[in-house]
Scaffold this motif. Structure first.
Motif, short mmCIF file in Angstrom:
data_model
loop_
_atom_site.label_atom_id
_atom_site.label_comp_id
_atom_site.label_asym_id
_atom_site.label_seq_id
_atom_site.Cartn_x
_atom_site.Cartn_y
_atom_site.Cartn_z
N ARG A 115 -12.13 -8.78 9.36
CA ARG A 115 -12.25 -8.48 7.93
C ARG A 115 -13.69 -8.11 7.62
O ARG A 115 -14.62 -8.73 8.11
CB ARG A 115 -11.82 -9.69 7.10
N GLU A 135 -14.90 -0.26 -2.30
CA GLU A 135 -13.94 -1.16 -2.95
C GLU A 135 -14.64 -2.14 -3.88
O GLU A 135 -14.16 -2.43 -4.97
CB GLU A 135 -13.14 -1.93 -1.89
N ASP A 151 -2.97 -10.56 5.84
CA ASP A 151 -2.54 -9.36 6.57
C ASP A 151 -2.73 -9.60 8.06
O ASP A 151 -3.84 -9.66 8.57
CB ASP A 151 -3.35 -8.15 6.11
N VAL A 155 -4.81 -7.11 10.60
CA VAL A 155 -6.27 -6.96 10.57
C VAL A 155 -6.90 -7.92 11.57
O VAL A 155 -6.64 -9.12 11.54
CB VAL A 155 -6.81 -7.22 9.14
N CYS A 206 -4.74 -2.93 0.34
CA CYS A 206 -6.14 -3.27 0.57
C CYS A 206 -6.85 -3.40 -0.79
O CYS A 206 -6.26 -3.14 -1.83
CB CYS A 206 -6.80 -2.18 1.40
N ARG A 240 0.80 -1.22 0.00
CA ARG A 240 0.00 0.00 0.00
C ARG A 240 0.84 1.27 0.00
O ARG A 240 0.48 2.27 -0.59
CB ARG A 240 -0.91 -0.01 1.23
N SER A 262 -12.29 -6.15 2.35
CA SER A 262 -11.47 -4.96 2.15
C SER A 262 -9.99 -5.23 2.38
O SER A 262 -9.14 -4.47 1.92
CB SER A 262 -11.92 -3.84 3.08
N SER A 263 -9.67 -6.30 3.11
CA SER A 263 -8.27 -6.58 3.46
C SER A 263 -7.84 -7.94 2.96
O SER A 263 -8.64 -8.85 2.75
CB SER A 263 -8.09 -6.49 4.98
#
Length: 169
Positions: free
Chosen positions: A151, A163, A145, A148, A93, A81, A140-141
């Motif tokens: 989610r 998104e 990751d 996070v 993301c 990102r 979104s993630s």
């Protein structure tokens, strides 16, 4: 003292004062970030503008932006990102992937080469593999990751498209 000598001495003293002041001042924050979503969406807008206005210079700028992202923020089939001087990498993301896919496709459609089509296809494959929700839509993630906790899927457009709206486009 002659005026020129006095002026020289004052300038020397001012230089010393500026140096001391600079050493005592706290270092200001320097923003060294490059966020994919914002830059890719700007590139997408520039490409559309370039096509509408017949101005290749806008498309050239966009290609430089997307090339920078491709060369510096896309590593080992993973998009990051933020680009920072300190190497602190944050996983991208869904909005980052979506805007980059849109701009890569627009580069391809503007005649900048099929490498951009292949790049957007590889990005979409990552989205399908790591963002897809079993109940429909996309999270979104990224599923890998570790930062996070929860989610979520965002389907609501506000001042900017969600998104999932960008991916649908």
């Amino acid at each position: 003292l002659q005026f020129s000598e006095l002026k020289e001495k004052v300038q020397g003293l001012l230089l010393i004062l500026r140096t001391i002041k600079r050493e005592k001042e706290p270092k200001t924050f320097k923003n060294t970030q490059n966020i994919v979503y914002v830059n890719a969406f700007i590139a997408y807008s520039l490409i559309q503008s370039g096509l509408l206005l017949g101005e290749n210079k806008y498309i050239d700028i966009s290609e430089r932006i997307i090339t920078f992202i491709y060369e510096n923020m896309y590593k080992d089939n993973c998009l990051f990102r933020v680009y920072r001087d300190d190497g602190n990498e944050i996983m991208a993301c869904l909005d980052d992937y979506a805007s980059l896919i849109l701009s890569s496709l627009a580069l391809f459609e503007s005649g900048r080469g099929k490498k951009w089509l292949y790049f957007s296809c590889s990005l979409m494959e990552i989205v399908r593999s790591h963002f897809k929700s079993v109940r429909g839509g996309f999270y979104s993630s990224h599923d890998q990751d570790s930062h996070v906790i929860l989610r979520r899927c965002n389907f609501i457009d506000k001042s900017i498209p969600s998104e999932n709206s960008l991916i649908a486009e």
